[in-house]
Design a protein around this motif. Structure first.
Motif, PDB file in Angstrom:
ATOM      1  N   ALA A  42      75.701  25.761  50.086  1.00 43.82           N
ATOM      2  CA  ALA A  42      76.071  26.915  51.028  1.00 43.82           C
ATOM      3  C   ALA A  42      75.158  26.581  52.214  1.00 43.82           C
ATOM      4  N   LEU A  43      74.244  26.003  52.228  1.00 45.95           N
ATOM      5  CA  LEU A  43      73.350  25.593  53.468  1.00 45.95           C
ATOM      6  C   LEU A  43      74.181  24.366  53.806  1.00 45.95           C
ATOM      7  N   ALA A  44      74.497  23.431  53.352  1.00 46.02           N
ATOM      8  CA  ALA A  44      75.240  22.378  53.753  1.00 46.02           C
ATOM      9  C   ALA A  44      76.544  22.752  54.693  1.00 46.02           C
ATOM     10  N   ALA A  56      79.994  33.631  58.407  1.00 43.77           N
ATOM     11  CA  ALA A  56      79.759  33.604  59.663  1.00 43.77           C
ATOM     12  C   ALA A  56      80.232  34.731  60.388  1.00 43.77           C
ATOM     13  N   PHE A  57      79.266  35.368  61.212  1.00 44.82           N
ATOM     14  CA  PHE A  57      79.491  36.531  62.094  1.00 44.82           C
ATOM     15  C   PHE A  57      79.570  36.177  63.520  1.00 44.82           C
ATOM     16  N   THR A  75      84.306  33.633  56.156  1.00 45.38           N
ATOM     17  CA  THR A  75      83.804  33.054  54.791  1.00 45.38           C
ATOM     18  C   THR A  75      83.800  31.461  55.263  1.00 45.38           C
ATOM     19  N   LEU A  76      83.019  30.594  54.484  1.00 42.70           N
ATOM     20  CA  LEU A  76      82.979  29.407  54.650  1.00 42.70           C
ATOM     21  C   LEU A  76      83.143  28.560  53.470  1.00 42.70           C
ATOM     22  N   TRP A  77      84.135  27.426  53.779  1.00 40.89           N
ATOM     23  CA  TRP A  77      84.483  26.693  52.738  1.00 40.89           C
ATOM     24  C   TRP A  77      84.617  25.070  53.087  1.00 40.89           C
ATOM     25  N   PRO A  78      84.717  24.170  52.019  1.00 40.23           N
ATOM     26  CA  PRO A  78      84.726  23.050  52.546  1.00 40.23           C
ATOM     27  C   PRO A  78      85.712  22.539  53.554  1.00 40.23           C
ATOM     28  N   GLU A  79      86.829  23.239  53.465  1.00 41.68           N
ATOM     29  CA  GLU A  79      87.911  22.946  54.591  1.00 41.68           C
ATOM     30  C   GLU A  79      87.568  23.581  55.827  1.00 41.68           C
ATOM     31  N   ALA A  87      77.249  22.527  58.597  1.00 38.08           N
ATOM     32  CA  ALA A  87      78.375  21.867  59.259  1.00 38.08           C
ATOM     33  C   ALA A  87      79.234  22.649  60.163  1.00 38.08           C
ATOM     34  N   ASP A  88      79.129  23.965  60.031  1.00 35.53           N
ATOM     35  CA  ASP A  88      79.729  25.006  60.712  1.00 35.53           C
ATOM     36  C   ASP A  88      78.906  25.344  62.156  1.00 35.53           C
ATOM     37  N   GLY A  89      77.565  25.380  61.864  1.00 38.42           N
ATOM     38  CA  GLY A  89      76.795  25.797  62.921  1.00 38.42           C
ATOM     39  C   GLY A  89      75.479  24.996  63.403  1.00 38.42           C
ATOM     40  N   GLY A  90      75.168  23.909  62.895  1.00 39.00           N
ATOM     41  CA  GLY A  90      74.348  23.066  63.089  1.00 39.00           C
ATOM     42  C   GLY A  90      73.011  23.134  62.329  1.00 39.00           C
TER      43      GLY A  90
END
Length: 263
Positions: free
Chosen positions: A18-20, A243-244, A251-255, A24-27
């Motif tokens: 989840a942290l990864a 992410a809000f 929601t965050l996923w590998p893709e 990847a999304d927000g730095g």
């Protein structure tokens, strides 16, 4: 923008995943709120707390709230309490269904067998009698002593100082939910970490979008006035961060991101 992670329940590998996704999304400096229930059921509660405590010590932009399982673990180690009044079944925290045994095993306390329990006469709660461990057949008090020797002070101090909620201008993060219609400062701790009845079915506007966990689902859900991020990681499901961002939820996923919209 702010991110949130629901109930981890001792799955350190899922936390790292989840942290990864968040990074990847927000730095690497993304602001994250962790919604409690860091321990129990999964195999590596110690690893989860190691990671969170280290992140706090590194002054990461992380926020945390207390979960009911975190409080049960803390009370067992520091006070020797096996029960919580909100568990209507009367199960001990050490019962495998609640996951205390897996938490202690992650600290090197215990063995492969389940503990022996005995319900006290005239009561419905069960009490640990003994547990055959790597250290021999331990009584309930000996298990508590072994736990106190094994669990680092840094973990106990972390849990003991967790707040009950975190809020922004438009979001309220809490473990279980709130008692509708009661000001936040007057909420009871037991409700904030345990509530279901009177909360999950309430559809009124709470002033802010409430982001919570505690009630396990198959995947996170948006209910308009609240978002439940407990996707059942404690039961083997994937831990899905969210992410809000500017009033929207993803929601965050590998893709990448997936919109999470009200059902």
């Amino acid at each position: 923008m702010i991110y949130a992670v629901g109930d981890i329940h001792g799955y350190a590998d899922q936390l790292d995943r989840a942290l990864a996704l968040i990074e990847a999304d927000g730095g690497p400096d993304a602001e994250i709120v962790f919604l409690g229930d860091f321990v129990d059921r999964g195999p590596d509660s110690k690893g989860v707390l190691d990671r969170l405590v280290r992140g706090q010590a590194e002054s990461r932009n992380w926020r945390f709230v207390l979960g009911n399982h975190d409080r049960m673990f803390l009370r067992f180690v520091t006070e020797g309490q096996q029960h919580d009044d909100r568990i209507k079944s009367g199960l001990s925290w050490m019962n495998p269904r609640l996951g205390g045994t897996t938490t202690l095993r992650s600290y090197g306390v215990g063995g492969p067998d389940s503990p022996a329990f005995q319900p006290p006469r005239g009561k419905v709660v069960e009490t640990l009698v003994s547990w055959w461990t790597n250290q021999g057949n331990l009584s309930d008090q000996e298990v508590i002593i072994a736990a106190r020797e094994a669990v680092p002070d840094a973990h106990l101090n972390f849990l003991a100082t967790l707040p009950l909620w975190h809020e922004t201008d438009d979001l309220l993060f809490v473990h279980a939910g709130i008692r509708p219609g009661i000001p936040l400062e007057e909420q009871e701790e037991d409700d904030l970490i345990w509530i279901r009845d009177g909360w999950l079915e309430d559809d009124r506007d709470h002033g802010k979008l409430v982001v919570h966990g505690h009630t396990a689902l198959d995947t996170p859900e948006h209910h308009g006035n609240r978002v439940n991020l407990d996707g059942g990681a404690g039961y083997g499901n994937r831990l899905v961060p969210a992410a809000f961002d500017a009033g929207e939820v993803f929601t965050l996923w590998p893709e990448g991101r997936r919109p999470l919209v009200p059902a």
